[in-house]
Design an enzyme around this catalytic site. Structure first.
Site, mmCIF file in Angstrom:
data_model
loop_
_atom_site.group_PDB
_atom_site.id
_atom_site.type_symbol
_atom_site.label_atom_id
_atom_site.label_comp_id
_atom_site.label_asym_id
_atom_site.label_seq_id
_atom_site.Cartn_x
_atom_site.Cartn_y
_atom_site.Cartn_z
ATOM 1 N N SER A 121 0.823 -1.209 0.000
ATOM 2 C CA SER A 121 0.000 0.000 0.000
ATOM 3 C C SER A 121 0.852 1.252 0.000
ATOM 4 O O SER A 121 0.382 2.322 -0.356
ATOM 5 C CB SER A 121 -0.864 0.043 1.262
ATOM 6 O OG SER A 121 -1.596 -1.125 1.395
ATOM 7 N N HIS A 142 -2.308 -3.124 -6.675
ATOM 8 C CA HIS A 142 -2.851 -2.783 -5.355
ATOM 9 C C HIS A 142 -4.366 -2.947 -5.344
ATOM 10 O O HIS A 142 -5.096 -2.142 -5.911
ATOM 11 C CB HIS A 142 -2.453 -1.343 -4.989
ATOM 12 C CG HIS A 142 -2.861 -0.951 -3.617
ATOM 13 N ND1 HIS A 142 -3.622 0.165 -3.342
ATOM 14 C CD2 HIS A 142 -2.650 -1.565 -2.416
ATOM 15 C CE1 HIS A 142 -3.842 0.237 -2.038
ATOM 16 N NE2 HIS A 142 -3.269 -0.796 -1.463
ATOM 17 N N GLU A 154 -5.138 -0.332 -8.311
ATOM 18 C CA GLU A 154 -4.111 0.620 -8.719
ATOM 19 C C GLU A 154 -2.936 -0.185 -9.276
ATOM 20 O O GLU A 154 -2.386 -1.041 -8.579
ATOM 21 C CB GLU A 154 -3.658 1.473 -7.522
ATOM 22 C CG GLU A 154 -4.713 2.482 -7.088
ATOM 23 C CD GLU A 154 -4.348 3.225 -5.797
ATOM 24 O OE1 GLU A 154 -4.705 4.396 -5.678
ATOM 25 O OE2 GLU A 154 -3.730 2.618 -4.909
ATOM 26 N N ASN A 192 -4.684 5.693 -0.988
ATOM 27 C CA ASN A 192 -4.179 5.736 0.386
ATOM 28 C C ASN A 192 -3.526 7.069 0.717
ATOM 29 O O ASN A 192 -3.570 7.523 1.861
ATOM 30 C CB ASN A 192 -3.197 4.592 0.636
ATOM 31 C CG ASN A 192 -3.927 3.267 0.798
ATOM 32 O OD1 ASN A 192 -5.149 3.255 0.929
ATOM 33 N ND2 ASN A 192 -3.193 2.176 0.780
HETATM 34 N N1 LIG Z 1 -5.441 -4.442 4.954
HETATM 35 C C1 LIG Z 1 -5.773 -3.687 3.943
HETATM 36 O O1 LIG Z 1 -6.837 -3.063 3.950
HETATM 37 C C2 LIG Z 1 -4.878 -3.603 2.725
HETATM 38 C C3 LIG Z 1 -5.398 -3.088 1.527
HETATM 39 C C4 LIG Z 1 -4.601 -3.080 0.386
HETATM 40 C C5 LIG Z 1 -3.286 -3.533 0.451
HETATM 41 N N2 LIG Z 1 -2.795 -3.991 1.634
HETATM 42 C C6 LIG Z 1 -1.412 -4.481 1.638
HETATM 43 O O2 LIG Z 1 -1.466 -5.891 1.523
HETATM 44 C C7 LIG Z 1 -0.347 -6.470 2.194
HETATM 45 C C8 LIG Z 1 -0.861 -7.476 3.225
HETATM 46 O O3 LIG Z 1 -1.626 -6.801 4.204
HETATM 47 P P1 LIG Z 1 -2.736 -7.538 5.081
HETATM 48 O O4 LIG Z 1 -3.552 -6.472 5.718
HETATM 49 O O5 LIG Z 1 -3.398 -8.576 4.259
HETATM 50 O O6 LIG Z 1 -1.814 -8.223 6.192
HETATM 51 P P2 LIG Z 1 -2.167 -9.440 7.183
HETATM 52 O O7 LIG Z 1 -1.319 -9.248 8.358
HETATM 53 O O8 LIG Z 1 -3.641 -9.531 7.369
HETATM 54 O O9 LIG Z 1 -1.718 -10.723 6.359
HETATM 55 C C9 LIG Z 1 -0.380 -11.011 6.027
HETATM 56 C C10 LIG Z 1 -0.221 -12.513 5.841
HETATM 57 O O10 LIG Z 1 1.077 -12.775 5.348
HETATM 58 C C11 LIG Z 1 1.535 -13.971 5.924
HETATM 59 N N3 LIG Z 1 2.992 -14.037 5.845
HETATM 60 C C12 LIG Z 1 3.917 -13.416 6.620
HETATM 61 N N4 LIG Z 1 5.150 -13.752 6.223
HETATM 62 C C13 LIG Z 1 5.028 -14.594 5.188
HETATM 63 C C14 LIG Z 1 5.947 -15.300 4.367
HETATM 64 N N5 LIG Z 1 7.257 -15.200 4.539
HETATM 65 N N6 LIG Z 1 5.471 -16.107 3.405
HETATM 66 C C15 LIG Z 1 4.145 -16.241 3.202
HETATM 67 N N7 LIG Z 1 3.225 -15.593 3.958
HETATM 68 C C16 LIG Z 1 3.660 -14.778 4.926
HETATM 69 C C17 LIG Z 1 1.004 -13.890 7.350
HETATM 70 O O11 LIG Z 1 0.958 -15.177 7.930
HETATM 71 C C18 LIG Z 1 -0.383 -13.282 7.141
HETATM 72 O O12 LIG Z 1 -1.375 -14.262 6.964
HETATM 73 C C19 LIG Z 1 0.416 -5.315 2.816
HETATM 74 O O13 LIG Z 1 1.458 -4.956 1.941
HETATM 75 C C20 LIG Z 1 -0.619 -4.212 2.885
HETATM 76 O O14 LIG Z 1 -0.068 -2.947 2.878
HETATM 77 C C21 LIG Z 1 -3.574 -4.058 2.755
#
Ligand SMILES: NC(=O)c1ccc[n+]([C@@H]2O[C@H](COP(=O)([O-])OP(=O)(O)OC[C@H]3O[C@@H](n4cnc5c(N)ncnc54)[C@H](O)[C@@H]3O)[C@@H](O)[C@H]2O)c1
Length: 596
Positions: A121, A142, A154, A192
């Site tokens: 993000s 994204h 995005e 964002n």
């Molecule tokens: N939460 C949101 O609203 C949102 C929206 C758009 C983008 N994002 C982006 O998406 C990405 C993930 O965010 P999220 O909110 O889903 O996080 P999250 O914490 O909910 O999920 C992350 C997952 O990654 C896994 N993980 C960690 N290390 C790992 C590895 N080495 N190999 C495989 N899996 C691994 C974890 O076990 C976890 O299940 C981030 O870059 C975030 O900025 C988040």
């Protein structure tokens, strides 16, 4: 010919990853879904199952399609399972070193022609790409939360991303039924960058007890038509993720203090209060992962109980003023069964207001929303006067005269002499400090702000502003009156912009700055906020409706009171106002409305 993607890999099955898996599998694409450990994999599988089961229950997905969808997903622990996919999307936590490690590993494991994408993000896609030997095949894709629902993607190209990779990913987005905007690699991209300053500001309001979580969220939902309030949205995003995004944006985005995470966020993350995913964040949820909010110790008592708490009885209401707001407010009170005394500056003005109220009530009758008898009863409850003396026996006065402090102060001084003791005196000001008006009387404890939104008969929100001198009874009375009017009254402190304008206008101003910096177009920015965040209008559409002069004046007030450098009005906004491009009302603002 765009490249065919028949198998994609998704790394990390948390909040975003599980949703992204669903998006691909729903559209007939095979998915290799990868996690770091077996328990994490199980959680991801359960999230996917829960989401698709809900879609079936809601009739949005046939059972057979759900089963086929699940058959397309192959789950595995570790990146080795991704050796033959066409595209990988990484969705692990928002840490640069972790993402760089994963990309280096993906570079080793995947075929040479595989496209590697990150769902980051806020981190630099460029910095992630240089961890591989193929930066020209690295791109940002994204998605928005929840990925199966939100239409926007995005697409982030770096200076080295190959044009054909961008084109292939754009075509893929279209196949997924998404709308993409393609932009350069800048912290927070479009959505964002415009969203997180606002979210962080809302957390700051909550932290400083400016308003309750329920009131902050209700204000933005009802005042701006947003699908969720900012604190509920923080819980959905995940507080740990939100913290990392803010922190990165602060460091990458020019150290704008508005992105420095509010200290409360860090405390909540440390305490394990991560939002929905952990079952508790700003709100408490039925269980981890559930969207259902349950009561907790901070939940306010049910309205009736709260209303009984010190609220004074109100039967007769005075409304002072003859403009749009006064007219709407007279109608609202009369329709709700209050006796109303309208006071204007002369019989002519009274006749005009009376006509406007009649016209509006008649519209209700024509539309079948109001019975003729109810219209007549409402009109019968209103008496028209040109002297304040007729307010001697009202229980509440609502002032809606011109937005000038000297005029309002003089009026409140007169009301103080005329009105009986115990009356609640309310001002509808949207920008002046309520305490200034209160101190023009000898009874500041009885003075509140009642900030109605335009058009008052339609808008469901009223901001109840309490000053440092307002009594709890006066606040309770104001809130009870809002409920009796069928509106939601949210209580907040006496600061410039109250809740809604303080949170809304800096965001609009930021959108203007983004346009000014040529990062994106007005159309794409509007698209991004509507399709990525579910806003009813994009920022430029809204600015043209509100009026650029009005928006600039509000933004100036916020800047003057809070001295926040980030609130300085965008020069482009000032120039447009100077040029007389004020929005729809002058047929030209950010867009040309002369042909519509
Ligand atoms: N939460 C949101 O609203 C949102 C929206 C758009 C983008 N994002 C982006 O998406 C990405 C993930 O965010 P999220 O909110 O889903 O996080 P999250 O914490 O909910 O999920 C992350 C997952 O990654 C896994 N993980 C960690 N290390 C790992 C590895 N080495 N190999 C495989 N899996 C691994 C974890 O076990 C976890 O299940 C981030 O870059 C975030 O900025 C988040």
């Amino acid at each position: 010919m765009a490249r065919e993607f028949s198998t994609v890999g998704v790394v990390g099955l948390g909040t975003m990853g599980a949703g992204i898996v669903e998006v691909f599998a729903r559209n007939g694409i095979d998915v290799v879904a990868v996690e770091i450990s077996a328990p994490a994999l199980e959680r991801g599988r359960a999230t996917l199952k829960g989401s698709t089961d809900r879609a079936v229950a809601k009739g949005k997905l046939a059972e057979a399609d759900r089963d086929a969808l699940h058959e397309r997903v192959h789950f595995a622990v570790g990146l080795d399972a991704l050796h033959s996919v066409d595209l990988v999307i990484e969705a692990v936590p928002e840490h640069l070193d972790l993402k760089q490690r994963i990309f280096a590993e993906l570079d080793r494991v995947c075929r040479p022609d595989t496209i590697l994408a990150t769902n980051t993000s806020s981190l630099s896609v460029t910095e992630i790409s240089v961890a591989t030997s193929r930066p020209n095949q690295v791109i940002g894709i994204h998605f928005f939360n929840p990925a199966p629902v939100m239409k926007l993607v995005e697409v982030v190209r770096t200076v080295v991303t190959a044009p054909e990779v961008v084109a292939d990913v754009e075509a893929l987005c279209a196949r997924l039924g998404k709308v993409d905007v393609t932009i350069n690699d800048r912290a927070g991209f479009i959505a964002n960058a415009l969203l997180f300053g606002y979210l962080n500001h809302a957390v700051g309001m909550f932290e400083s007890h400016y308003a309750t979580r329920e009131d902050i969220d209700a204000a933005m939902k009802l005042g701006c038509g947003l699908p969720m309030g900012p604190l509920a949205l923080m819980d959905l995003i995940g507080l740990d993720t939100a913290y990392e995004i803010l922190d990165t944006m602060y460091r990458r985005g020019g150290r704008d203090r508005r992105h420095a995470p509010v200290p409360l966020l860090k405390q909540m993350v440390t305490a394990g209060l991560l939002g929905r995913k952990s079952g508790r964040g700003f709100y408490t949820y039925e269980r981890p992962g559930s969207p259902v909010v349950v009561s907790d110790e901070a939940t306010p008592p049910a309205t009736e109980a709260a209303l009984a708490d010190g609220a004074r009885a109100i039967a007769k209401v005075g409304v002072v003023g003859s403009g749009t707001m006064a007219t709407g407010i007279i109608e609202v009170f009369a329709k709700a069964g209050y006796e109303v005394v309208s006071v204007t500056r002369g019989a002519e003005k009274s006749a005009k207001v009376c006509e406007a109220v009649k016209t509006s009530l008649n519209k209700g009758v024509v539309r079948g929303k109001l019975a003729e008898a109810d219209r007549d009863a409402a009109l019968g409850r209103i008496s028209w006067s040109a002297t304040l003396d007729h307010l001697a026996d009202v229980d509440l006065v609502v002032e809606a005269v011109v937005e000038e402090l000297s005029v309002k102060k003089a009026l409140f001084a007169s009301l103080d002499e005329i009105c009986k003791p115990g009356v609640v005196l309310a001002t509808t000001t949207s920008s002046l400090p309520v305490i200034d008006v209160a101190m023009a009387t000898q009874r500041p404890a009885d003075v509140v702000g009642l900030h109605f939104f335009n058009p008052a008969p339609v808008m469901p929100l009223v901001e109840v502003v309490r000053t440092i001198r307002t009594s709890p009874e006066a606040t309770a009375t104001a809130r009870a009156v809002c409920a009796a009017l069928g509106k939601t009254g949210v209580v907040c402190g006496d600061r410039s912009g109250f809740i809604v304008n303080a949170l809304l206008f800096p965001y609009l101003n930021d959108a203007v700055k983004m346009l000014e910096a040529s990062y994106s177009t007005a159309d794409d920015i509007d698209h991004a906020m509507k399709l990525g965040c579910g806003y009813p209008m994009g920022p430029f559409e809204l600015l043209d409706v509100v009026g650029l002069d009005v928006s600039l004046a509000i933004q100036r007030e916020l800047y003057l009171e809070l001295r926040e450098p980030g609130f300085a009005p965008a020069p482009l906004l000032e120039h447009l106002v100077t040029a007389g491009y004020l929005g729809r009302k002058t047929r030209r603002g950010f867009r040309d409305h002369s042909h519509r």
